[in-house]
Write an enzyme that holds these catalytic residues in place. Structure first.
Site, PDB file in Angstrom:
ATOM      1  N   PRO A 223      37.686 -77.606  49.629  1.00  0.00           N
ATOM      2  CA  PRO A 223      37.017 -76.695  50.559  1.00  0.00           C
ATOM      3  C   PRO A 223      37.182 -75.246  50.124  1.00  0.00           C
ATOM      4  O   PRO A 223      38.176 -74.874  49.494  1.00  0.00           O
ATOM      5  CB  PRO A 223      37.751 -76.926  51.886  1.00  0.00           C
ATOM      6  CG  PRO A 223      38.556 -78.182  51.697  1.00  0.00           C
ATOM      7  CD  PRO A 223      38.845 -78.264  50.233  1.00  0.00           C
ATOM      8  N   GLY A 224      36.193 -74.449  50.514  1.00  0.00           N
ATOM      9  CA  GLY A 224      36.297 -73.001  50.348  1.00  0.00           C
ATOM     10  C   GLY A 224      36.760 -72.377  51.659  1.00  0.00           C
ATOM     11  O   GLY A 224      37.756 -72.825  52.241  1.00  0.00           O
TER      12      GLY A 224
ATOM     13  N   TYR B 248      49.818 -70.340  45.814  1.00  0.00           N
ATOM     14  CA  TYR B 248      48.945 -71.251  46.570  1.00  0.00           C
ATOM     15  C   TYR B 248      47.922 -71.888  45.621  1.00  0.00           C
ATOM     16  O   TYR B 248      47.717 -73.111  45.642  1.00  0.00           O
ATOM     17  CB  TYR B 248      48.244 -70.515  47.717  1.00  0.00           C
ATOM     18  CG  TYR B 248      47.267 -71.405  48.448  1.00  0.00           C
ATOM     19  CD1 TYR B 248      47.727 -72.464  49.228  1.00  0.00           C
ATOM     20  CD2 TYR B 248      45.889 -71.229  48.311  1.00  0.00           C
ATOM     21  CE1 TYR B 248      46.829 -73.319  49.871  1.00  0.00           C
ATOM     22  CE2 TYR B 248      44.994 -72.070  48.945  1.00  0.00           C
ATOM     23  CZ  TYR B 248      45.464 -73.116  49.728  1.00  0.00           C
ATOM     24  OH  TYR B 248      44.588 -73.957  50.352  1.00  0.00           O
TER      25      TYR B 248
HETATM   26  C1  8X3 Z   1      41.446 -72.538  51.248  1.00  0.00           C
HETATM   27  C2  8X3 Z   1      40.371 -71.810  50.577  1.00  0.00           C
HETATM   28  O1  8X3 Z   1      39.682 -69.733  49.278  1.00  0.00           O
HETATM   29  O2  8X3 Z   1      41.046 -69.409  51.258  1.00  0.00           O
HETATM   30  O3  8X3 Z   1      42.142 -73.358  50.388  1.00  0.00           O
HETATM   31  O4  8X3 Z   1      42.015 -70.319  49.269  1.00  0.00           O
HETATM   32  S1  8X3 Z   1      40.827 -70.253  50.084  1.00  0.00           S
END
Ligand code: 8X3
Length: 249
Positions: free
Chosen positions: A179-180, A149
């Site tokens: 984004p977080g 991912y």
């Molecule tokens: C989404 C944020 O930190 O869960 O892309 O990967 S995280």
């Protein structure tokens, strides 16, 4: 004439929040996604201001056919929000699932590229437009078990930077959103429907919402024409990066 925003993955989460924010701001929205029922619900709610296209960005021919069939008064996209994407699994790289990897790579990287390739030529020809790619803090650095991912979101960062270079001779702007922790159906999907595990991701911290990211997206889109918001890293308070999250538990 109202501006047109094309938002992929507009049937849930950040994509749906963006669709609603852009509609509220006076845009017409082309909402795309795989879930026809959710698309129809958006259409029923917003009528003539929404055009829905049901396709999976992984299906290049379906994507091509859907975009080629846009009616003339919807064909000149002003803002493309490349949002469709997902995480599947959170395991060590040496134990990952091949099907999960393929789905992430095909959606997050190849799907984004397909839509970009099909929409941006018209922007370049018109010397007008804005591409907003939804990356992630996960693309800044790998976190434990995030491997593939994180790699897809690092690719989104590279592709966004590359596109910004390639259209720099035009007035087309290119933005990367990172984004977080955002509480949507992101973790439910990542954990293949294990809702209890998904809930634990947001325990002890107030996560961002899809609306928070939609606000940032709209801000970038509405910046004056000479202002190119290149990147926005948007974290929850008490989150410092992809791996450092201080929970109040
Ligand atoms: C989404 C944020 O930190 O869960 O892309 O990967 S995280």
């Amino acid at each position: 004439m109202k501006q047109i925003a094309l938002i992929t993955g507009a049937t849930s989460g950040i994509g749906e929040a963006c669709a609603r924010r852009f509609l509220a701001a006076g845009y017409r929205v082309i909402a795309t996604g795989r879930n026809s029922a959710r698309l129809e619900a958006l259409k029923a709610e917003f009528a003539d201001n929404v055009l829905t296209l049901a396709f999976d960005v992984r299906d290049r021919e379906a994507t091509r056919a859907a975009l080629a069939a846009l009616p003339a008064d919807w064909a000149e996209v002003d803002v493309l929000v490349n949002n469709a994407g997902l995480a599947l699994g959170l395991e060590p790289e040496y134990e990952g699932d091949f099907a999960d990897w393929d789905a992430m790579i095909d959606t997050n990287i190849k799907g984004l590229l397909t839509v970009t390739r099909l929409v941006v030529p018209s922007m370049v020809a018109r010397n007008r437009g804005h591409v907003i790619n939804v990356g992630s803090v996960a693309g800044d650095a790998a976190y434990a078990n995030g491997n593939v991912y994180c790699a897809t979101k690092a690719a989104v960062k590279a592709l966004t930077d590359g596109l910004r270079i390639d259209v720099a001779h035009t007035a087309v702007r290119v933005t990367l959103l990172k984004p977080g922790l955002v509480e949507t159906n992101f973790s439910n999907i990542r954990f293949h429907g294990d809702d209890a595990r998904a809930d634990r991701v947001y325990e002890g911290i107030t996560p961002l919402t899809g609306d928070d990211i939609a606000d940032a997206t709209l801000y970038a889109a509405q910046a004056p024409a000479h202002v190119q918001i290149a990147e926005m890293l948007i974290l929850a308070t008490h989150q410092a990066n992809g791996s450092t999250i201080v929970r109040n538990t």
